[in-house]
Design a protein around this motif. Structure first.
Motif, PDB file in Angstrom:
ATOM      1  N   ILE A  46       0.843  -1.207   0.000  1.00 50.24           N
ATOM      2  CA  ILE A  46       0.000   0.000   0.000  1.00 50.24           C
ATOM      3  C   ILE A  46       0.870   1.246   0.000  1.00 50.24           C
ATOM      4  N   GLU A  99      -1.632   1.661 -12.434  1.00 46.91           N
ATOM      5  CA  GLU A  99      -1.053   1.362 -11.133  1.00 46.91           C
ATOM      6  C   GLU A  99      -0.335   0.013 -11.122  1.00 46.91           C
ATOM      7  N   LYS A 113      -8.003  -7.586  -0.204  1.00 46.35           N
ATOM      8  CA  LYS A 113      -7.837  -6.269  -0.816  1.00 46.35           C
ATOM      9  C   LYS A 113      -8.586  -6.211  -2.146  1.00 46.35           C
ATOM     10  N   THR A 123      -8.638  -3.017  -4.267  1.00 49.49           N
ATOM     11  CA  THR A 123      -7.421  -2.597  -4.961  1.00 49.49           C
ATOM     12  C   THR A 123      -7.503  -2.835  -6.463  1.00 49.49           C
ATOM     13  N   TYR A 124      -8.321  -3.813  -6.863  1.00 49.46           N
ATOM     14  CA  TYR A 124      -8.389  -4.213  -8.278  1.00 49.46           C
ATOM     15  C   TYR A 124      -9.445  -3.431  -9.060  1.00 49.46           C
ATOM     16  N   LYS A 176      -8.426   6.305  -4.134  1.00 51.67           N
ATOM     17  CA  LYS A 176      -7.807   5.236  -3.358  1.00 51.67           C
ATOM     18  C   LYS A 176      -6.882   5.808  -2.289  1.00 51.67           C
ATOM     19  N   TYR A 214      -7.203   5.007   1.788  1.00 47.35           N
ATOM     20  CA  TYR A 214      -6.212   4.343   2.636  1.00 47.35           C
ATOM     21  C   TYR A 214      -5.705   5.238   3.762  1.00 47.35           C
TER      22      TYR A 214
END
Length: 964
Positions: free
Chosen positions: A882, A900, A925, A928-929, A943, A947
């Motif tokens: 992360i 990313e 996670k 995240t995708y 994002k 976080y």
């Protein structure tokens, strides 16, 4: 006054149209422009006209005209300078303030244009004197004496090179071919010695190409000191200094009572009155205000040019009295009176006849335009309306306490942005500085708070500052007068009626006053305000129709209903803020949006019926042009306040206290060398300054007040200067610091990186720097800020009915820094970051490769419990991942967010209830995708912002979206 162009000298064409300094010398009774390279160089046999044009924050130009008379100038030249000054004022629209300056007795304002000093040289033009030019090849040893009762009032002149010229009271500069000596009289102050070093630096740069040695000689040091021995050797050896002989320049002008005189046919006649008031001044006449050392000439708007010249002649005659040969006069036009002039009156009521002056200015502009002149700077410019910036890093940590009698109670994060008008609060904001944490300790006084709580809050906040070794900035704030820094720190701020402290409750009970403390089940009306998601407030007002305003949005709620009301003049930003703040006030009830004019009967019923309400936006105190004041203390502890004109950072002497007044905020700066007893009075000094209102601008007693210690200056203070943090980090007194600079030839540098500050107080960036942006903002200004009322919030509203558990917008999250607290990452970190960027770039060619370790697959085998060590390693790996992503996103700011290095899948395949689930991913996670676009759509934020949220908030959002 009618202006004829034949009365305006052609040399003044185009004058005063841009900020800066313009100078004319009188030659053969005509003004001749002086090149800028010769500004500050005056001849004793000449007369000069100096025009200072200042660009104000309002967009207008202010003009100050001075005419300087050398000690050897002729009466004819002096008279010409006076007359031409009146002409120049007429060419500028008859709104300039005019000053008469006598060599050796100039005003502080005039001397501030030519820091560190002016250089009067022997000679003149038409007076018959020859200019004495300094021979650069054959340097002549010269002795200068520096005098000045105040640190900012400083001038110097040459005296005979003899030991008899020295004394214990003054400072002397001996300029030899190879070395410059500064002799400090034992009775001179540290501040005067430091100011004299600026003259030494000027001589070194001007006449020695910056290569001369500099020596400081203290009065009383004899031949034992090498530099002292060399100094006295130039005078033929040491001998006791004589007592300073009294001179004309040292004579004190005895204070006299202020007298008002009316000029009638060139004669000054006394005006009989019990007290001086504004009503005594007639717009059709000219007056003299005789204050002894200075005489003011007040010229009415409707007076003729001839009448104004007669008033000037009458003032000249008045100043020929033997008792005041060095007095000066100041000419002022009606409507443009200075603060010093107005302060002489017992009562001053400003007349509202500004339109007259604007009409007159327009007529002058028209006349000049017909002559083919450019009048760009003459006509009034439109006020510059700019959104205030906080000038503070908004990613720090915030703590808030409620004051309860003589104690303070720490508020939980979910409650720290909810203030009550009947209470007092203390907040501590910690944010990253240059090489250490910076602190802002503030007190907030509610409108209905009691005096005992306010006193306790000041005392408790003071103890907190002391615990931080007095290195924190202290703020004293009142409800309704909060500065932009306060709202930017809190981001979302709620102000409720009533109070929760026992002091407020007891006060209400003892005085049989109705307790109006906010209740979520009662009827409440909130006004929404702010400039964006990083600065938004909901202020509870009286729940009546007259509290509405067409320029705002409002939230109205009862126990079981909620209305959002959008004024017809409210912006889309206001509507967005109302939606966001609704999540904090009443999150679980369906809202009924209403535009102005479409209200329902239920809406008006909750407000007690219809009534008239305003439409104009509530005015805020606008920041004015800054003024710096020096506060010095006599032996009797009596303070003397003096304005410092055209100030710079070098004017902040470490032995003194200074007050910076920009109207919307008052800053009290305390030097490191100020004694501890005086330092403790800084807050009282600031409050006394506000009470005295030195600039006569009707300062509110509740104006925000900041106490700033030298060495801990915040960016919202340093922006008013061209700030060099290395200077404030130096040790020693003012003289020792400047001596180190003069001897070194350059400004001392600090090992620590310089503070990032704004360019200047007059120019502001439209986009704040990264560190100054809100915690809820993405780092790229191009990225849209979408927050509140997103699908995530709506899903949570549907699944969680407990209002206490739904506090998604506050408190601001504590941001974990990616780098140590130094100003920049070390070389190893930079290298690691560069490697991460390189890896990221190469991954663009392999979009399907996952850069993070494959932690688990959705299979029975992978669902088995893992050993604790493996779990820890996995968590560390994920944490590093992360952090790497955050670094990479920061590094490639401005590029597409989808790049990313991760495989991208649609939301329908990532959610836990998917009919076609994705395999070979980290199921812990899933979010995240998601692509950056779909992530914003679902979560209502980037994002990066996600976080930064606490882990429990992340999990709640993921549960609501079936990603957990």
């Amino acid at each position: 006054m009618a202006v004829s162009m034949k009365n305006v000298d052609s040399a003044f064409q185009g004058a005063g149209q841009k900020a800066g300094l313009e100078i004319w010398r009188i030659e053969n009774f005509c003004p001749v422009p002086v090149p800028s390279s010769s500004h500050g160089k005056f001849f004793t046999g000449d007369s000069y006209i100096i025009l200072k044009t200042t660009a104000l924050k309002s967009g207008a130009l202010r003009h100050d005209i001075h005419y300087w008379l050398g000690k050897d100038t002729s009466q004819d030249e002096a008279g010409t300078a006076a007359i031409k000054t009146v002409e120049l004022d007429a060419a500028l629209g008859s709104r300039a303030v005019q000053y008469r300056e006598i060599q050796g007795h100039e005003t502080e304002k005039f001397l501030s244009y030519f820091k560190p000093c002016i250089i009067p040289q022997q000679g003149g033009v038409s007076s018959g004197f020859k200019h004495t030019e300094i021979n650069e090849q054959e340097h002549t040893t010269r002795l200068f004496v520096c005098r000045g009762k105040h640190v900012v009032h400083f001038f110097y002149h040459q005296v005979p090179f003899a030991r008899s010229s020295l004394n214990h009271d003054d400072i002397f500069i001996l300029d030899t071919k190879s070395k410059i000596f500064q002799f400090n009289g034992s009775n001179s102050s540290i501040q005067e010695r430091a100011k004299a070093l600026e003259v030494v630096q000027h001589l070194k740069d001007t006449y020695h190409e910056g290569k001369s040695e500099v020596a400081a000689v203290e009065d009383g040091k004899l031949m034992a000191d090498a530099e002292a021995g060399e100094f006295w050797g130039l005078f033929g050896g040491f001998a006791p200094l004589p007592r300073k002989a009294a001179s004309e320049e040292d004579k004190k002008v005895e204070p006299s009572s202020t007298k008002l005189l009316c000029v009638v046919k060139g004669q000054a006649l006394p005006v009989e009155a019990d007290s001086l008031t504004r009503d005594l001044l007639d717009t059709n006449k000219c007056y003299l205000l005789d204050c002894g050392i200075e005489v003011y000439i007040w010229m009415g708007r409707n007076t003729s040019l001839e009448e104004r010249k007669n008033a000037t002649s009458a003032a000249e005659e008045l100043l020929r009295e033997p008792a005041r040969p060095h007095a000066h006069f100041i000419r002022i036009i009606e409507g443009f009176e200075t603060v010093s002039f107005r302060s002489k009156f017992d009562k001053w009521t400003q007349k509202t006849e500004v339109a007259v002056s604007e009409d007159g200015r327009g007529k002058v502009a028209a006349l000049l335009r017909r002559q083919g002149l450019n009048v760009k700077g003459l006509t009034k410019a439109a006020p510059a309306r700019e959104e205030p910036q906080p000038y503070i890093d908004c990613t720090g940590n915030l703590q808030v306490w409620r004051v309860n009698v003589k104690e303070k109670t720490l508020l939980p994060p979910s409650e720290q942005s909810k203030f009550y008008s009947g209470d007092c609060y203390i907040f501590q904001y910690t944010y990253p500085g240059e090489d250490k944490e910076e602190y802002l300790i503030g007190t907030w006084f509610g409108k209905k708070s009691i005096e005992e709580d306010r006193t306790a809050a000041i005392s408790l906040a003071g103890k907190t500052v002391e615990s931080l070794k007095s290195q924190a900035v202290q703020a004293r704030l009142y409800e309704g007068k909060e500065p932009i820094q306060f709202f930017s720190i809190f981001q979302s701020f709620l102000a409720y009626k009533g109070g929760l402290s026992s002091g407020y409750k007891n006060f209400v009970a003892e005085n049989t006053i109705a307790d109006e403390t906010y209740s979520k089940d009662g009827v409440a009306l909130f006004r929404v305000q702010g400039s964006g998601p990083e600065n938004m407030q909901a202020i509870q007002v009286e729940p009546v129709a007259s509290s509405l305003n067409s320029s705002y949005c409002y939230i109205l709620h009862s126990a079981d209903s909620v209305f959002t009301w959008f004024g017809s003049l409210a912006t889309s930003v206001d509507q967005e803020l109302a939606e966001r703040l609704l999540d904090l006030i009443k999150p679980n009830i369906q809202t009924k949006p209403l535009k102005e004019g479409t209200e329902t009967e239920q809406f008006w019923s909750l407000l007690g019926g219809k009534s008239e309400y305003p439409s104009q936006k509530i005015g805020k105190e606008q920041e004015s042009d800054p003024h710096l004041f020096s506060c010095t203390f006599s032996k009797g502890r009596k303070s003397v306040v003096t304005e410092v004109f055209n100030f710079t950072q070098d004017d902040l002497m470490t032995e003194d206290i200074f007050v910076l007044d920009c109207r919307s905020n008052i800053f009290v700066w305390v030097g490191q060398q100020v004694d501890s007893k005086t330092r403790l009075q800084a807050l009282n000094i600031g409050e006394k300054f506000i009470e005295q209102d030195f600039l006569m601008q009707n300062l509110s007693r509740e104006t925000p007040l900041f106490i700033i210690m030298e060495g801990s200056e915040p960016p919202f203070f340093t922006r008013f200067f061209n700030w060099d943090s290395a200077k404030s980090a130096m040790h020693g007194n003012s003289f020792q610091r400047k001596l180190a600079i003069v001897r070194g030839g350059v400004t001392p540098t600090s090992d620590k990186p310089k503070r990032r500050v704004a360019q200047s107080h007059s120019g502001r960036s439209a986009v704040p720097e990264k560190s100054q942006r809100s915690r809820s903002m993405s780092f790229s200004p191009e990225r849209a800020r979408v927050r509140g009322r997103s699908p995530a919030f709506n899903a949570l509203a549907a699944n969680f009915e407990n209002p206490n558990a739904r506090n998604l917008s506050t408190p601001p999250p504590v941001v974990r820094k990616l780098y140590p607290k130094s100003g920049s990452p070390d070389s190893a970190t930079v290298a690691a970051k560069s490697a991460a960027i390189a890896t990221l770039s190469s991954s663009f060619e392999r979009p399907k490769e996952v850069m993070i370790p494959k932690v688990s697959k959705v299979s029975p085998e992978n669902m088995k419990p893992k050993p604790e060590a493996d779990t820890k390693e996995s968590m560390i790996a994920m944490s590093n991942r992360i952090e790497t992503l955050t670094i990479q996103e920061d590094a490639k700011e401005g590029e597409a967010e989808d790049e990313e290095g991760l495989s991208i899948f649609p939301y329908d395949r990532l959610k836990t209830a998917s009919m076609d689930p994705v395999t070979d991913i980290d199921v812990t996670k899933r979010e995240t995708y998601l692509s950056s676009v779909e992530f914003k759509e679902k979560f209502g934020m980037t994002k990066e912002a996600f976080y930064k949220l606490p882990k429990w908030k992340q999990n709640r959002l993921k549960i609501a979206l079936q990603l957990f």
